[in-house]
Design a protein around this motif. Sequence first.
Motif, PDB file in Angstrom:
ATOM      1  N   GLN A 112       0.840  -1.188   0.000  1.00 23.54           N
ATOM      2  CA  GLN A 112       0.000   0.000   0.000  1.00 23.54           C
ATOM      3  C   GLN A 112       0.882   1.247   0.000  1.00 23.54           C
ATOM      4  OE1 GLN A 112      -3.339   0.297  -0.252  1.00 23.54           O
ATOM      5  NE2 GLN A 112      -3.134   2.514  -0.187  1.00 23.54           N
ATOM      6  N   LEU A 113       1.100   1.828  -1.181  1.00 18.36           N
ATOM      7  CA  LEU A 113       1.997   2.972  -1.299  1.00 18.36           C
ATOM      8  C   LEU A 113       1.405   4.232  -0.697  1.00 18.36           C
ATOM      9  CD1 LEU A 113       3.371   2.447  -4.921  1.00 18.36           C
ATOM     10  CD2 LEU A 113       4.347   1.669  -2.757  1.00 18.36           C
ATOM     11  N   GLU A 114       0.092   4.381  -0.796  1.00 20.96           N
ATOM     12  CA  GLU A 114      -0.568   5.593  -0.316  1.00 20.96           C
ATOM     13  C   GLU A 114      -0.958   5.447   1.146  1.00 20.96           C
ATOM     14  OE1 GLU A 114      -4.406   8.455  -1.460  1.00 20.96           O
ATOM     15  OE2 GLU A 114      -3.926   6.675  -2.665  1.00 20.96           O
ATOM     16  N   GLY A 124      -2.504   7.518   4.898  1.00 21.56           N
ATOM     17  CA  GLY A 124      -3.701   8.274   5.254  1.00 21.56           C
ATOM     18  C   GLY A 124      -4.978   7.459   5.165  1.00 21.56           C
ATOM     19  N   GLY A 125      -6.045   8.087   4.652  1.00 24.01           N
ATOM     20  CA  GLY A 125      -7.357   7.456   4.597  1.00 24.01           C
ATOM     21  C   GLY A 125      -7.373   6.191   3.770  1.00 24.01           C
ATOM     22  N   ALA A 126      -6.663   6.195   2.649  1.00 24.83           N
ATOM     23  CA  ALA A 126      -6.640   5.007   1.790  1.00 24.83           C
ATOM     24  C   ALA A 126      -6.045   3.812   2.525  1.00 24.83           C
ATOM     25  CB  ALA A 126      -5.831   5.307   0.523  1.00 24.83           C
ATOM     26  N   LEU A 127      -5.019   4.045   3.323  1.00 24.90           N
ATOM     27  CA  LEU A 127      -4.392   2.969   4.095  1.00 24.90           C
ATOM     28  C   LEU A 127      -5.360   2.419   5.125  1.00 24.90           C
ATOM     29  CD1 LEU A 127      -1.980   1.284   5.088  1.00 24.90           C
ATOM     30  CD2 LEU A 127      -1.276   3.259   6.457  1.00 24.90           C
ATOM     31  N   TYR A 128      -6.066   3.308   5.835  1.00 26.21           N
ATOM     32  CA  TYR A 128      -6.980   2.862   6.880  1.00 26.21           C
ATOM     33  C   TYR A 128      -8.170   2.079   6.321  1.00 26.21           C
ATOM     34  CZ  TYR A 128      -4.466   5.412  10.476  1.00 26.21           C
ATOM     35  OH  TYR A 128      -3.496   5.828  11.351  1.00 26.21           O
ATOM     36  N   GLU A 129      -8.605   2.412   5.116  1.00 31.08           N
ATOM     37  CA  GLU A 129      -9.690   1.650   4.482  1.00 31.08           C
ATOM     38  C   GLU A 129      -9.270   0.213   4.224  1.00 31.08           C
ATOM     39  OE1 GLU A 129     -11.180   3.471   0.972  1.00 31.08           O
ATOM     40  OE2 GLU A 129     -11.669   5.376   1.951  1.00 31.08           O
TER      41      GLU A 129
END
Length: 502
Positions: free
Chosen positions: A45-47, A49-54
């Motif tokens: 998961q390179l990104e 913030g929110g994308a990681l937490y999803e």
Amino acid sequence: MFSIDQLHTLVQTLTKSEKRYFKLVCSLQEGDKAYLTLFNLLENQLEGGGALYEVLEKQFPGSSVEPVRKHLYRVLMKALRLYECEKTTENKLASLMQDARILFAKGLTELGFDQLEKIKKLAMRTEKHLYYLMAARLELQQLVRTQFSTLDETQLLRKQQQWQTVMQREQTSHQHSALYEILLCRYWKNGLVRSMNEQTRLNDLLLEEHQIIARNPQKNSFEAQRLHLHFQSVFFLMTNDAEGSLRAFYDLHELFQRHQDLWTDTPIYYIHLLDGILTDLRGLQRYDDMDYFLDRLATLTALPEGLSLLARYLTFIHRLARLNDTSQTADAVALVRTVASTLERELPGLPANVVALVRLSVARTYRDGGQPTLALKHVNAVLNDRATAGRTALQSQLWYNQARLLNLMIHTDLGNLDYLRYELRSVERKLKADKKLYQVERSMLSYLKGFLMGKPDTTFIPTVQQLADEPTERQLVLALGLAKWAADNCRNTEASQKQLVD
């Protein structure tokens, strides 16, 4: 307590070999390996913030990720310690110290003393005096346990005297280092000396440094020479003596080349050296001489990831500066595009001042390249940064004033006159309150006031050219690209006024 975002950053900074070693360590463990699943997720998961937490919520519903996160951190740090244990002299010395303690604990006293002798010899040869002191202290403690069965009083006194001598040497080195660190802190926070008060405070440090050198019996050691030349180079740089600073930096570079085995464990000093040389060469506008040192800085890729990243972005800053200063705008924009895709992800791994300099260099490039909106994005990122110790600390930084001036220049280019009037008053109040209304700032504010009234100062271009010749102001003039901006802005203003008359 570390967060999942910090753990994600740590995983993203791992090299391929570090990842392979970590997975090798994992293969030796049995039982549930949910932590390895989390590692693979954070790696892919390179990104953040929110994308990681999803993604985490889907893989680890509820709060089940917390124990896994903690265990992953422990295993990962253990693997990294093992991976690094023999790579540097300090790690080797630390491992030997641990071996000695184990041998003494197991009753193998003779082997333990042999290990301590190895440590002391290696520590003295590589000027790692703290490890000598630790080894010598452990030796004396073990001699007490053995009731001094292997030596007499004369030998004991000799060992104690040697410990005291090395201790005094390390204390002198520490005092010297402390002075250099204070000087370096002033340079990074406040920049060049631009008032008599700052000059006086700097001279006090110089006097203290001379006193330390006078009483240092090891003044010809690598460490003592390194500290002295570093101090001299930064002192000359801050007092606007670029030629003197460059001479000291060249002497320092020669010293480093003669003793490469003594600084490979602390490459940060060599990075600072190359950065200082390149800064001086830019200030002297000797751009052709920058090539060799840029190549040296660019080749520092085998360092630990954080230092490698620092070396890479310092190389980027200096290459971009040279292109901008020599009006190679198209090449400068092309260079910025090479880092655009990774910039936001990699910047958090850099020191705050380097992050700001990267953003301001990119902003200046975009502004020169006719893309003021993109330039403004990076300037705002500097002005709105809260990652350091709050806005008060941020405003004391060298680059804060540069960011505010660049912000004024960009809004002038955009024609945002209402905002410009408000911001101009704000900047002037701030600079006056901080007593930092120097020549560049004063000339620029004066020009913009006239610009807003439709009466731009026609002497602005020769004034900027004059400031570029003054050592105290040259660095800021170059960093802002003020000469080019002044010429472009005055030309555009004259053209606009001519159209109105016609």
